[in-house]
Design an enzyme around this catalytic site. Structure first.
Site, short mmCIF file in Angstrom:
data_model
loop_
_atom_site.label_atom_id
_atom_site.label_comp_id
_atom_site.label_asym_id
_atom_site.label_seq_id
_atom_site.Cartn_x
_atom_site.Cartn_y
_atom_site.Cartn_z
N TYR A 1 0.13 -2.36 -0.51
CA TYR A 1 -0.67 -3.01 -1.71
C TYR A 1 -0.73 -4.62 -1.58
O TYR A 1 0.21 -5.26 -1.86
CB TYR A 1 -0.85 -1.84 -2.82
CG TYR A 1 -0.99 -0.92 -2.57
CD1 TYR A 1 -2.57 -0.36 -2.15
CD2 TYR A 1 -0.20 0.08 -2.32
CE1 TYR A 1 -2.95 1.17 -1.94
CE2 TYR A 1 -0.27 1.32 -2.66
CZ TYR A 1 -1.74 1.59 -2.33
OH TYR A 1 -2.00 3.50 -1.79
N SER A 2 -1.80 -5.41 -1.13
CA SER A 2 -1.96 -7.01 -0.84
C SER A 2 -2.34 -7.04 -2.45
O SER A 2 -2.54 -6.52 -3.79
CB SER A 2 -3.07 -7.90 -0.37
OG SER A 2 -3.06 -6.54 0.94
N CYS B 1 -8.89 -10.17 7.17
CA CYS B 1 -7.86 -8.50 6.32
C CYS B 1 -9.52 -7.56 5.58
O CYS B 1 -10.12 -7.63 5.49
CB CYS B 1 -7.95 -9.19 4.42
SG CYS B 1 -6.16 -8.05 4.59
N GLU C 1 -5.45 -9.13 9.32
CA GLU C 1 -3.97 -7.72 8.58
C GLU C 1 -5.14 -6.43 8.62
O GLU C 1 -6.15 -6.70 7.75
CB GLU C 1 -3.66 -8.61 7.38
CG GLU C 1 -3.10 -7.75 6.68
CD GLU C 1 -1.90 -8.16 6.05
OE1 GLU C 1 -0.16 -7.52 6.03
OE2 GLU C 1 -1.73 -7.93 4.96
N TYR D 1 -5.83 -2.55 8.10
CA TYR D 1 -5.27 -1.17 7.73
C TYR D 1 -6.04 0.05 8.28
O TYR D 1 -7.34 -0.39 8.06
CB TYR D 1 -4.68 -1.79 7.02
CG TYR D 1 -5.39 -1.47 5.39
CD1 TYR D 1 -5.58 -1.01 4.49
CD2 TYR D 1 -4.50 -2.94 5.18
CE1 TYR D 1 -6.45 -1.86 3.31
CE2 TYR D 1 -5.62 -3.93 4.40
CZ TYR D 1 -6.34 -2.86 3.55
OH TYR D 1 -6.85 -3.65 1.68
#
Ligand code: FAD
Ligand code: A2P
Length: 314
Positions: free
Chosen positions: A85-86, A258, A312, A314
Site C-alpha cells: 500500500y502506497s 500511478c 507504478e 497495479y
C-alpha cells in the site's frame, strides 16, 4: 535544467526493507476514515498508522509503499502474503514528525469471475475493517524508483492517477508545495463518479492557493467528452492541451503515472500521437506505423517509459 542525455535524472537513495515478511513490525492504526463521499458505491479509506519507535519512523518517502500482512491463513493453509500500500503522506508523515503515516485503501469487492459468488479481497478488506487502536503487521518501506528526483524543485511534473493511484501524489504534491516551488505541477485524477474524487478538498484548496498547481478531474461515468467517450485521464492531454502542451514541451518536465494497470498505454499512445517521443522508448518496428493505429498489444509490448517517465501500476 535541460535533460539532454540518458541518466541525467538522479533519484535520492531511500531506505528500504527494514521489515521483511519474516520480521514484520506491529504498528497501531490511529485513524480510519471514509475517503469518498458517503454516497459513493465504492469503499475507499484513508488509514493512518503510528510508526513511532520503529525503524520506519521518519523514513517513508512519498512514492514508497508499506507491506501489510492480513491475519489468518490462505486457501493453502499458509500465512497470507504481503500486500503493498502506497504511503499517501508527505515526507514528515501526517504529523510532520515522521511518526504517523497514512495510506489510501480501496476494498476489493466483486462477484467472483468464475463462481459468481461474492469476492472479497483479503488484505484490502482486512485493513479497511481495522479500527483505531487495532494493530497490524507491517513490512517495508518498499520502492526506490517511483519517487521524486533529487532537487525536485528544478522540474515540472505531470501526475496521472486513477483511483488509489492518487496516494503517492498526495504526499509528493504536499512536499513540493511546501518547498520554494515555482515550476508547473499538474495532477490529472480519474475516478468513476464525482463521489470518488479522493482528497478533492485538499487538491481544490491547493489549486486555489498555488498558481503553479492545477488539479484536473476526469469523472469517467458522469462527464462524457464531446464525442461521447469516457474522459479518461490521458484525454486531459488533448482536452486541456492549452495547459498540458506547453508543459510537455519543456525539457525539464517529468511524467508520473500511478493506478490501474493498463492506464499507461493510453497515455503512451496520446503522447506518441502528439509527437512527444522524448518520454517514450518505442520499438523501431512501431515507429514505422502511425501511433493512432498502434494496437493494444503493440502498446503493451512495444512501448516503455523513457528516463523522464515514472510508472507504478497495479
Ligand atoms: P486479493 O485477495 O489479493 O485479491 C485480488 C486478486 O484477486 C487480484 O490479483 C485478482 O487477480 C483476483 N481478483 C480480483 N477480482 C476478482 C474477482 N472478481 N474474481 C476472482 N478473482 C478476482 N491498493 C490500494 O488500495 N491502495 C494503495 O495505495 C495501493 N498501493 C499499491 C502499491 C503497489 C506498489 C502495488 C504493487 C499495489 C498496491 N495496491 C494498492 C494494491 C494492493 O497491494 C492489493 O493488491 C489490493 O489491495 C488487493 O489486495 P487484496 O488482498 O484485497 O485482494
Ligand atoms: P471506468 O471504470 O468508468 O471505465 P477506481 O479505481 O476508483 O475504480 O477508478 C479507476 C478509474 O480509471 C475509473 O474512472 C475508470 O473508468 C478509469 N479507467 C479504466 N480504464 C482506464 C484506462 N485504460 N485508462 C485510464 N483510465 C481508466
Amino acid at each position: 535544467m535541460p535533460l539532454t542525455t540518458e541518466k541525467t535524472i538522479s533519484l535520492p537513495d531511500v531506505d528500504m526493507h527494514f521489515y521483511k515478511p519474516r520480521n514484520p513490525v506491529t504498528v497501531p492504526i490511529t485513524k480510519s476514515e471514509i475517503a469518498t463521499d458517503s454516497s459513493s458505491p465504492n469503499f475507499v479509506r484513508h488509514i493512518e498508522f503510528d510508526v513511532s519507535g520503529t525503524d520506519l519512523e521518519n523514513r517513508i518517502v512519498p512514492g514508497q509503499s508499506v507491506g501489510v500482512i492480513a491475519e489468518g491463513i490462505d486457501e493453502n493453509g499458509r500465512p497470507h502474503k504481503v500486500r503493498l500500500y502506497s504511503s499517501c503522506s508527505p515526507s514528515g508523515g501526517e504529523d510532520g514528525r515522521g511518526k504517523i503515516y497514512a495510506t489510501t485503501v480501496k476494498r476489493v469487492i466483486d462477484e467472483h469471475w468464475e463462481t459468481q459468488e461474492l469476492f472479497l479481497g483479503v488484505c484490502s478488506n482486512y485493513l479497511c475493517n481495522r479500527k483505531a487502536g487495532d494493530k497490524i503487521l507491517m513490512t517495508g518501506p518498499a520502492g526506490k524508483r517511483f519517487i521524486l528526483p533529487e532537487n525536485p524543485q528544478d522540474y515540472n511534473y505531470l501526475f496521472f492517477a486513477t483511483g488509489t493511484g492518487i496516494a503517492p501524489f498526495r504526499g509528493m504534491i504536499m512536499d513540493l508545495l511546501r518547498m520554494d516551488y515555482s515550476n508547473d505541477l499538474v495532477l490529472a485524477f480519474g475516478c468513476p463518479y464525482r463521489t470518488d474524487l479522493l482528497y478533492k478538498n485538499l487538491f481544490g484548496e491547493l489549486d486555489q492557493k498555488h498558481s503553479s498547481f492545477r488539479y484536473l478531474k476526469s469523472v469517467s461515468r458522469e462527464d462524457p467528452r464531446a464525442d461521447g467517450t469516457k474522459p479518461y485521464v490521458q484525454y486531459s492531454l488533448i482536452d486541456r492541451a492549452d495547459l498540458m502542451k506547453p508543459i510537455l514541451e519543456k525539457d525539464n518536465t517529468l511524467i508520473y503515472i500511478c493506478g490501474l494497470k493498463g492506464m499507461e498505454t493510453g497515455i503512451f499512445q496520446i503522447l506518441a500521437m502528439m509527437g512527444k517521443f522524448d518520454y517514450l522508448k518505442v520499438d523501431d518496428t512501431l515507429m514505422e506505423k502511425d501511433p493512432a493505429h498502434w494496437t493494444r498489444d503493440e502498446l503493451k509490448t512495444g512501448v516503455k517509459p523513457a528516463e523522464r517517465m515514472f510508472l507504478e501500476v497495479y
